[in-house]
Design an enzyme around this catalytic site. Structure first.
Site, PDB file in Angstrom:
ATOM      1  N   HIS A 612     -13.853 -29.473 -54.447  1.00  0.00           N
ATOM      2  CA  HIS A 612     -14.429 -29.820 -53.149  1.00  0.00           C
ATOM      3  C   HIS A 612     -14.437 -31.342 -52.927  1.00  0.00           C
ATOM      4  O   HIS A 612     -13.620 -31.859 -52.182  1.00  0.00           O
ATOM      5  CB  HIS A 612     -15.844 -29.219 -53.049  1.00  0.00           C
ATOM      6  CG  HIS A 612     -16.495 -29.433 -51.720  1.00  0.00           C
ATOM      7  ND1 HIS A 612     -17.845 -29.422 -51.545  1.00  0.00           N
ATOM      8  CD2 HIS A 612     -15.973 -29.676 -50.490  1.00  0.00           C
ATOM      9  CE1 HIS A 612     -18.130 -29.636 -50.272  1.00  0.00           C
ATOM     10  NE2 HIS A 612     -17.015 -29.803 -49.617  1.00  0.00           N
ATOM     11  N   HIS A 617     -12.636 -34.220 -49.619  1.00  0.00           N
ATOM     12  CA  HIS A 617     -13.353 -35.358 -49.017  1.00  0.00           C
ATOM     13  C   HIS A 617     -12.810 -36.705 -49.509  1.00  0.00           C
ATOM     14  O   HIS A 617     -12.443 -37.573 -48.723  1.00  0.00           O
ATOM     15  CB  HIS A 617     -14.838 -35.295 -49.375  1.00  0.00           C
ATOM     16  CG  HIS A 617     -15.602 -34.230 -48.655  1.00  0.00           C
ATOM     17  ND1 HIS A 617     -16.457 -34.498 -47.619  1.00  0.00           N
ATOM     18  CD2 HIS A 617     -15.646 -32.889 -48.827  1.00  0.00           C
ATOM     19  CE1 HIS A 617     -17.004 -33.377 -47.185  1.00  0.00           C
ATOM     20  NE2 HIS A 617     -16.530 -32.375 -47.909  1.00  0.00           N
ATOM     21  N   HIS A 804     -10.190 -27.269 -47.615  1.00  0.00           N
ATOM     22  CA  HIS A 804     -11.619 -27.601 -47.514  1.00  0.00           C
ATOM     23  C   HIS A 804     -12.447 -26.398 -47.073  1.00  0.00           C
ATOM     24  O   HIS A 804     -13.520 -26.130 -47.620  1.00  0.00           O
ATOM     25  CB  HIS A 804     -11.848 -28.775 -46.556  1.00  0.00           C
ATOM     26  CG  HIS A 804     -13.301 -29.115 -46.413  1.00  0.00           C
ATOM     27  ND1 HIS A 804     -14.046 -28.744 -45.316  1.00  0.00           N
ATOM     28  CD2 HIS A 804     -14.171 -29.732 -47.262  1.00  0.00           C
ATOM     29  CE1 HIS A 804     -15.305 -29.127 -45.491  1.00  0.00           C
ATOM     30  NE2 HIS A 804     -15.396 -29.737 -46.659  1.00  0.00           N
ATOM     31  N   ASN A 808     -15.684 -24.821 -49.001  1.00  0.00           N
ATOM     32  CA  ASN A 808     -16.923 -25.348 -48.420  1.00  0.00           C
ATOM     33  C   ASN A 808     -17.840 -24.294 -47.792  1.00  0.00           C
ATOM     34  O   ASN A 808     -19.044 -24.287 -48.039  1.00  0.00           O
ATOM     35  CB  ASN A 808     -16.579 -26.394 -47.357  1.00  0.00           C
ATOM     36  CG  ASN A 808     -17.797 -27.166 -46.900  1.00  0.00           C
ATOM     37  OD1 ASN A 808     -18.243 -28.092 -47.585  1.00  0.00           O
ATOM     38  ND2 ASN A 808     -18.378 -26.782 -45.770  1.00  0.00           N
ATOM     39  N   ILE A 955     -18.325 -31.830 -42.873  1.00  0.00           N
ATOM     40  CA  ILE A 955     -19.554 -31.482 -43.580  1.00  0.00           C
ATOM     41  C   ILE A 955     -19.235 -31.243 -45.037  1.00  0.00           C
ATOM     42  O   ILE A 955     -18.130 -30.821 -45.373  1.00  0.00           O
ATOM     43  CB  ILE A 955     -20.247 -30.233 -42.982  1.00  0.00           C
ATOM     44  CG1 ILE A 955     -21.642 -30.026 -43.557  1.00  0.00           C
ATOM     45  CG2 ILE A 955     -19.390 -28.999 -43.159  1.00  0.00           C
ATOM     46  CD1 ILE A 955     -22.653 -31.039 -43.155  1.00  0.00           C
TER      47      ILE A 955
HETATM   48 FE   LIG Z   1     -17.271 -30.364 -47.491  1.00  0.00          FE
END
Ligand SMILES: [Fe+2]
Length: 955
Positions: A612, A617, A804, A808, A955
């Site tokens: 993740h 990110h 993602h 997520n 997010i």
């Molecule tokens: Fe995320």
């Protein structure tokens, strides 16, 4: 006193102006813009229907009517604005929206043919925002009101695309002030008039000077000639414009026509270069909140030892020891005690347009995440007091969902305030100063409360859970470590041929199983083992290296058959390793469960820190920084990537602030503790390769697929019912087709790719700076063809969308009930050599206690559950892949058509995935009590849904 005088002055001016209104003869003596303002009957404004007029956006001279031409019909009433918070909010230098194929080019030629100077009107729409103008009272508000009244608050300059043939230099911009003509609750309108010289040429961009004292959020600028609505075209800005009192530089907004550098209109070339130079900045000084500078730095702000010595963390990135992608440079002051480390005090700067929309800020993710971290977490800590206390019974875990946890008020945050921000967590207010934290029942628990306990679910989640990226085919036996045996003990695994053959009951030999691709492994040995002794010095946690072997059943389900836990030697203890297998006796079964809990924690750590954070990110941030520094806003590849980069820098800054920082959520709740980010750096060093971030390459590398030209997507899956891979390939192929169509629209040959200086600079900067710690690796794709460009872009877009989403949005579904996916395992197995003797005694009396002691503490579990709930949520203004084309796409019919095909295919995929989830033959995604695999379904409602692929990481 000054303010009072100024207010009186303003009142006097207003009163004087009102005299004009009631004395019509006087009206004619006022400047036209003021009379227009005063005649404006309603505090609302008009705007053009954007789509209606662009088919006729052929602004050739014959259509640009003189001022005496009949006026267009009254424009329609101002439609409800996409507020400053609209998720399409931030943009760099906008673009003209139009629907006509020839529109943009046509408007170039229009004005050149004009026989007389042409009148042009610009209507500027500004979003009324929480932080911008109109939001405050005080001195500057008064000054800005006065400037508005005098029509000198917004200065626009139209730029020609052409150069002056007489002297070969750029044509002089045509400038005018835009004066305020009114506002409603969400938007304000300004209007300016221009006289365009006959030989001006097409308009290629607009310069904006904001003479207010505060920044403004510019939505768009509609240009119309002679009030002829049919002639209007819109420059889509969607960007914050700084006050000239903060920065004298003008902002530029280009049209929506995309140009490769070599095709840039002559009149815009220097502006294109100048804008990029401004965005790159000087690399010095502390960044200010209104700036738009994109630059790089290492992760040197994770902890501040001057605040507390325990907060000292190594600099991550920029060294052989801790290689890492770069983050956005903030330029904050360095510590006096360690000049390599940046102070954490103050602003976690991100370029202004990277900030969350105000909807996101005011209503959802950012605010809720901050609320959880800054208020709810301290409340949990204070309510539960003993930070290491375990849950005494499994029923006590259930009570988090049934009865909830009463938390006292912290710092004046009454439960009522929390309950409006995080209604999923805060269920009821017990008293005025208390509030109740009660969790939603996670989907997995709702469907089958006991599934977490079973081996088949443990295995199934390696293929369809939130970390489907670690499972790999076992190709060699015996299993051998790459670590130095002098330090870490025997390289050869203790999982022997005999153990495996015993566990598969003589079904086949190990050799046959390898040959038939029946053995799979979760290998957390080499990554974790070097950290075992370090982590074991920390309080309330422990660690092993682990290997888990699975056997593939004929029905495509996996069965775990052996877990090996290893402790390397330390100054006080020898090397220890033991292999566990499920058993028919009670002691063996409970030890197996404890071993599974440790593997679950290893998997959770890998999931959060590698699959993740690191791979999506963190690795995406350099792509974003490089794109903004090297690709002009009018570059087609910038416009392709732009929607996929929205808000990522802000969520990453928030992560540095409160999630991955020293003492933050991750360190507090995951096994590796303060070594968490270090471990992700080790994973980056050992495992990360750009070329392997492509889904097909990743599957092939892990042995989960082989190339097969006859198979769909050109790949044959080793486990056909591998939901992440099967659905992921649908999404991957669809993205690739869209990218192919898009790239082919702008690049006719590979030579154009090679000769595009901006594109080459972008890619070089990603390799050499953003991922500079890996710049010398031989595997970087060479950007020398349209195919390589398509491959690079597809990989980036897949990473920030499908990859993602898969890791997520299922976090609460699967890890919300933490026994299924514990983030930490806190105690050693009682059978480990050197453990106190009474541990085994206690284990034999009540083994459940050992499992509960191993799981996260009450505080850890509650905090992580609250954070996972927020991280798994879609915001109300979420944008999903394939929804809502960018304005620039709409400006090119071929691109628009390709986008519609892309969008249509994603809708088809929804149905395909639904069908797969109903297929009882696919046992890894369909069965009694099983959560269907929806993590790669493209669309979703708001909230925690376990599905939906947003366009970007926000997010
Ligand atoms: Fe995320």
């Amino acid at each position: 006193m000054i303010f009072i005088n100024f207010t009186l002055s303003l009142l006097y001016i207003r009163r004087a102006l009102s005299c004009f209104i009631f004395h019509p003869p006087l009206l004619s003596t006022l400047p036209p813009f003021l009379t227009k303002r005063l005649n404006y009957a309603e505090p609302t404004l008009h705007t053009r229907s954007l789509s209606s007029s662009f088919s006729s956006l052929c602004l050739n001279s014959s259509q640009w009517q003189p001022l005496s031409a009949p006026k267009a019909k009254s424009p329609s009433f101002l439609s409800p604005a996409t507020s400053a918070g609209g998720k399409k909010a931030q943009r760099r230098s906008g673009g003209i929206r139009c629907s006509s194929e020839a529109a943009d080019e046509a408007q170039v030629s229009v004005l050149t043919k004009a026989k007389i100077p042409t009148k042009l009107k610009a209507v500027v729409t500004i979003n009324l925002t929480i932080g911008g103008i109109f939001s405050h009272v005080g001195m500057t508000r008064g000054l800005d009101d006065f400037a508005d009244l005098m029509g000198r608050s917004l200065y626009l300059e139209l730029l020609s695309k052409e150069i002056d043939p007489k002297n070969g230099s750029e044509r002089k911009p045509v400038g005018a002030y835009a004066h305020k003509i009114g506002n409603n609750t969400t938007e304000a309108k300004y209007e300016g008039e221009f006289t365009i010289p006959q030989d001006f040429g097409g308009i290629g961009a607009i310069l904006v000077t904001n003479e207010h004292h505060k920044e403004i959020r510019l939505k768009d600028i509609v240009l119309t000639t002679d009030d002829d609505e049919a002639s209007s075209f819109t420059i889509d800005c969607q960007s914050w414009v700084h006050s000239k009192f903060d920065n004298h530089d003008k902002r530029i907004f280009f049209t929506s026509k995309s140009y490769l550098p070599s095709d840039t209109p002559a009149g815009l070339k220097s502006y294109r270069d100048k804008e990029l130079k401004a965005l790159r900045g000087s690399g010095t000084g502390e960044r200010k909140p209104f700036e738009r500078i994109y630059d790089y730095d290492v992760y040197n702000d994770l902890g501040d030892p001057e605040i507390h010595p325990d907060n000292a963390r190594p600099v991550i990135g920029g060294s052989k020891q801790f290689p890492y992608p770069r983050r956005c440079r903030t330029g904050r002051p360095k510590l006096k005690s360690d000049p390599k480390v940046e102070k954490r005090a103050g602003n976690f700067y991100i370029p202004r347009d990277e900030a969350f929309s105000e909807i996101k800020q005011a209503q959802f993710s950012a605010k809720t995440l901050r609320s959880v971290m800054h208020a709810v977490v301290p409340s949990i800590n204070s309510a539960l007091v003993d930070k290491n206390k375990s849950f005494p019974y499994f029923t006590a875990i259930d009570s988090l969902f049934d009865e909830g946890l009463i938390l006292g008020d912290q710092g004046g945050n009454a439960g009522g305030a929390f309950s409006t921000v995080i209604p999923r967590l805060i269920k009821a207010v017990s008293e005025a100063d208390d509030f109740l934290l009660r969790f939603e029942i996670p989907e997995m628990m709702e469907r089958d409360k006991f599934s977490w306990f079973r081996d088949e679910e443990f295995s199934r989640q390696t293929l369809a859970g939130i970390n489907p990226l670690s499972i790999q085919l076992l190709t060699e036996f015996p299993i051998v470590s790459k670590l130095d045996p002098k330090i870490y003990g025997p390289a050869k695994s203790g999982i022997t041929k005999e153990i495996i053959e015993r566990e598969i009951r003589g079904y086949m030999t190990v050799e046959q199983a390898l040959k038939e691709k029946k053995l799979f492994i979760l290998d957390f040995h080499d990554l974790y083992l070097p950290y075992v002794n370090k982590v074991r010095t920390l309080e309330n946690t422990t660690l092993y290296g682990s290997r888990t072997i699975f056997f593939l059943n004929p029905d495509d389900t996996l069965r775990p058959i052996a877990i090996e836990l290893t402790r390397p030697k330390s100054p006080t203890k020898p090397h220890w390793s033991q292999v566990f297998a499920n058993s028919w006796d009670a002691t063996g079964t409970w030890l197996w469960r404890l071993a599974k809990a440790h593997v679950g924690a290893h998997d959770s750590g890998y999931h959060q820190l590698v699959s993740h954070w690191l791979r999506t990110h963190c690795c995406a941030e350099p792509y974003i920084i490089a794109a903004n520094r090297q690709l002009s806003a009018m570059h087609p590849i910038y416009r392709l990537l732009f929607p996929h980069f929205r808000y990522t820098m802000e969520i990453n800054a928030l992560a540095r602030e409160s999630l991955i920082n020293a003492g933050g959520i991750i360190e507090g709740g995951f096994s590796p503790g303060k070594y968490s980010v270090e471990l992700s750096s080790v994973a980056y060093a050992q495992l990360w390769r750009f070329d392997m971030e492509a889904l097909p390459a990743d599957l092939i590398r892990r042995g989960m697929a082989v190339e097969d030209p006859t198979a769909e997507h050109g790949l044959r899956l080793t486990i056909k019912d591998y939901p992440y891979a099967a659905d992921g390939l649908l999404i991957w192929s669809t993205i690739k087709q869209w990218v192919t169509d898009y790239v082919n629209q702008y690049y006719e040959s590979s030579a154009q790719v090679i000769e595009d200086p901006e594109l080459q600079a972008w890619w070089a900067e990603i390799r050499n700076v953003g991922h500079g710690d890996k710049k010398d690796e031989p595997w970087w794709p060479v950007l020398n063809s349209t195919d390589s460009l398509i491959g690079i872009l597809t990989t980036i877009i897949w990473t920030v969308t499908g990859h993602h989403a898969a890791v997520n949005f299922g976090q609460y579904h699967y890890a919300g009930y933490f026994p299924n996916q514990p983030t930490t395992a806190r105690v050693n197995l009682p059978v480990e050599e050197g453990e106190p003797a009474d541990r085994m005694t206690q284990f034999m009396i009540r083994p459940e206690n050992e499992l509960l002691k191993c799981f996260p503490s009450q505080i850890q579990a509650s905090v992580i559950m609250a954070v996972l709930d927020i991280l798994s949520s879609h915001s109300p203004d979420e944008e999903y892949l394939g929804v809502g084309p960018e304005a620039a796409y709409a400006a090119e019919p071929a691109v628009q058509a390709a986008f519609e095909r892309f969008s249509g295919r994603l809708k088809e995929i929804e149905g395909i995935i639904d069908g797969r989830n109903l297929d009882v033959g696919l046992k890894n995604r369909c069965g009694a009590g099983i959560v269907p695999y929806e993590l790669l379904k493209p669309f979703s409602e708001a909230g925690v849904t376990g599905k939906g692929i947003p366009t970007s990481i926000s997010i």
